[in-house]
Design an enzyme around this catalytic site. Sequence first.
Site, PDB file in Angstrom:
ATOM      1  N   LYS A  83      31.954 -50.500  16.774  1.00 37.50           N
ATOM      2  CA  LYS A  83      31.824 -49.156  17.322  1.00 37.50           C
ATOM      3  C   LYS A  83      32.554 -48.094  16.492  1.00 37.50           C
ATOM      4  CE  LYS A  83      33.760 -46.775  21.232  1.00 37.50           C
ATOM      5  NZ  LYS A  83      34.459 -46.938  22.502  1.00 37.50           N
ATOM      6  N   ASP A  84      33.636 -48.471  15.860  1.00 38.92           N
ATOM      7  CA  ASP A  84      34.445 -47.507  15.109  1.00 38.92           C
ATOM      8  C   ASP A  84      34.076 -47.435  13.627  1.00 38.92           C
ATOM      9  OD1 ASP A  84      35.877 -46.910  17.399  1.00 38.92           O
ATOM     10  OD2 ASP A  84      37.399 -48.434  17.014  1.00 38.92           O
ATOM     11  N   ARG A 133      29.708 -38.915  24.245  1.00 38.70           N
ATOM     12  CA  ARG A 133      28.715 -39.781  24.888  1.00 38.70           C
ATOM     13  C   ARG A 133      28.990 -39.893  26.393  1.00 38.70           C
ATOM     14  NH1 ARG A 133      29.190 -45.018  26.538  1.00 38.70           N
ATOM     15  NH2 ARG A 133      31.269 -45.043  25.644  1.00 38.70           N
ATOM     16  N   ARG A 134      30.238 -40.110  26.743  1.00 41.61           N
ATOM     17  CA  ARG A 134      30.570 -40.236  28.171  1.00 41.61           C
ATOM     18  C   ARG A 134      30.449 -38.887  28.877  1.00 41.61           C
ATOM     19  NH1 ARG A 134      35.542 -44.079  26.337  1.00 41.61           N
ATOM     20  NH2 ARG A 134      34.516 -46.095  26.590  1.00 41.61           N
ATOM     21  N   ARG A 151      42.908 -38.629  24.491  1.00 41.93           N
ATOM     22  CA  ARG A 151      42.807 -39.517  23.338  1.00 41.93           C
ATOM     23  C   ARG A 151      44.010 -40.453  23.318  1.00 41.93           C
ATOM     24  NH1 ARG A 151      42.084 -38.107  18.329  1.00 41.93           N
ATOM     25  NH2 ARG A 151      42.244 -40.360  18.225  1.00 41.93           N
ATOM     26  N   ARG A 157      46.399 -44.283  27.078  1.00 42.79           N
ATOM     27  CA  ARG A 157      45.578 -43.567  28.068  1.00 42.79           C
ATOM     28  C   ARG A 157      45.947 -44.009  29.478  1.00 42.79           C
ATOM     29  NH1 ARG A 157      39.492 -43.099  25.483  1.00 42.79           N
ATOM     30  NH2 ARG A 157      40.223 -43.317  23.337  1.00 42.79           N
ATOM     31  N   CYS A 244      30.038 -36.774  14.436  1.00 46.17           N
ATOM     32  CA  CYS A 244      30.962 -37.289  15.451  1.00 46.17           C
ATOM     33  C   CYS A 244      30.890 -36.535  16.771  1.00 46.17           C
ATOM     34  CB  CYS A 244      32.384 -37.339  14.919  1.00 46.17           C
ATOM     35  SG  CYS A 244      32.925 -35.747  14.353  1.00 46.17           S
TER      36      CYS A 244
HETATM   37  N1  PBG Z   1      37.428 -45.604  20.489  1.00 47.29           N
HETATM   38  C1  PBG Z   1      38.340 -46.691  20.626  1.00 47.29           C
HETATM   39  C2  PBG Z   1      37.651 -47.985  20.927  1.00 47.29           C
HETATM   40  N2  PBG Z   1      37.006 -48.681  19.967  1.00 47.29           N
HETATM   41  C3  PBG Z   1      36.443 -49.787  20.540  1.00 47.29           C
HETATM   42  C4  PBG Z   1      36.749 -49.763  21.887  1.00 47.29           C
HETATM   43  C5  PBG Z   1      36.317 -50.741  22.884  1.00 47.29           C
HETATM   44  C6  PBG Z   1      36.074 -52.102  22.384  1.00 47.29           C
HETATM   45  C7  PBG Z   1      34.757 -52.310  21.704  1.00 47.29           C
HETATM   46  O1  PBG Z   1      33.717 -51.738  22.099  1.00 47.29           O
HETATM   47  O2  PBG Z   1      34.736 -53.120  20.745  1.00 47.29           O
HETATM   48  C8  PBG Z   1      37.532 -48.628  22.154  1.00 47.29           C
HETATM   49  C9  PBG Z   1      38.104 -48.212  23.440  1.00 47.29           C
HETATM   50  C10 PBG Z   1      37.174 -47.571  24.436  1.00 47.29           C
HETATM   51  O3  PBG Z   1      36.176 -46.954  24.063  1.00 47.29           O
HETATM   52  O4  PBG Z   1      37.438 -47.678  25.639  1.00 47.29           O
END
Ligand code: PBG
Length: 311
Positions: A83-84, A133-134, A151, A157, A244
Amino acid sequence: MSVPELIRVVSRDSPMALAQVERVRAELTALHPGVRTEVVPVKTTGDKWLGDLSKVEGKGAFTKEVDAALLAGEADLAVHCVKDVPADRPLPAGTVFAAFLKRDDIRDALVHPGGLTLDELPDGTRIGTSSVRRIAQLAATHPHLECVPFRGNANRRLEKLRAGEADALLLAVSGLERIDRRDVISEVLSPETMMPPIGAGILALQCREGDDELIDAVSGLGDPDTHREATAERMFLHVLQGHCNSPIAGYARVDHGGELSLRACVFTPDGKTRLNAHEWAGRLHPATLGTSVAVALLRQGAREIIDGIPH
Ligand SMILES: NCc1[nH]cc(CCC(=O)O)c1CC(=O)O
């Protein structure tokens, strides 16, 4: 081929990232009992900067320093949340993905200290999230809730929530499981209620290109279905070329019959417009499925939506 004696594993230094590294170390030791592993933690720009991510480099803020350590030879293996990892551009030159680990839960969860569900939250409840997105999806389905910028890593958090800086949070189930805090979840949201981000719940192992002994040693940790899903999802994002601040969501799934499908959405920030696509791969390569779903959304106007959002 022989297995390296020592594998130095680099990752972010957040509790979640370090838990991810421990999973990789455990799986590596199970596969190659003789191998030694060492952890190389690094702080990333994304961890240090708690403001708006688009004000720093945005994408890559959580991966740049990890990639640099790998390329400098300070470590041999990087563990990333897919995801990152930016998908609009190729992986940093000289690096490759050697494996995608078996996927964890892809869903988001509501964390409400009073235990309410999303539909039970009263007017004006402050949801701590900076995720476009959320925010877009909540604006569409729960316009009476208020999102406040939030953040920091998941542990921080949760601390800020306890300190009253928000009334509830949205966090990934997989992330909460990794830091052993499933207990704080008040509701797990279905992917229909809150469509997950591309790459949700997938860990990727990244190596230096040509480091064949190592690539061979770690590729056994890969899961074939996750590989197909990650490939389709990342190609989708690559073709869409978001930035982003673009609210994009989607997930691929290999069903019980082995069929791969990809469902994805592009939203306007206020959630009022939502483009949808869902296609099956059939005999297509997963990457071709990703391309096809992106093109389907582009045909519906995704480019205009994405380019119209300030970034
Ligand atoms: N942005 C930070 C991040 N990167 C990956 C995850 C969750 C774990 C994943 O999807 O692998 C998170 C935390 C979140 O969004 O709650």
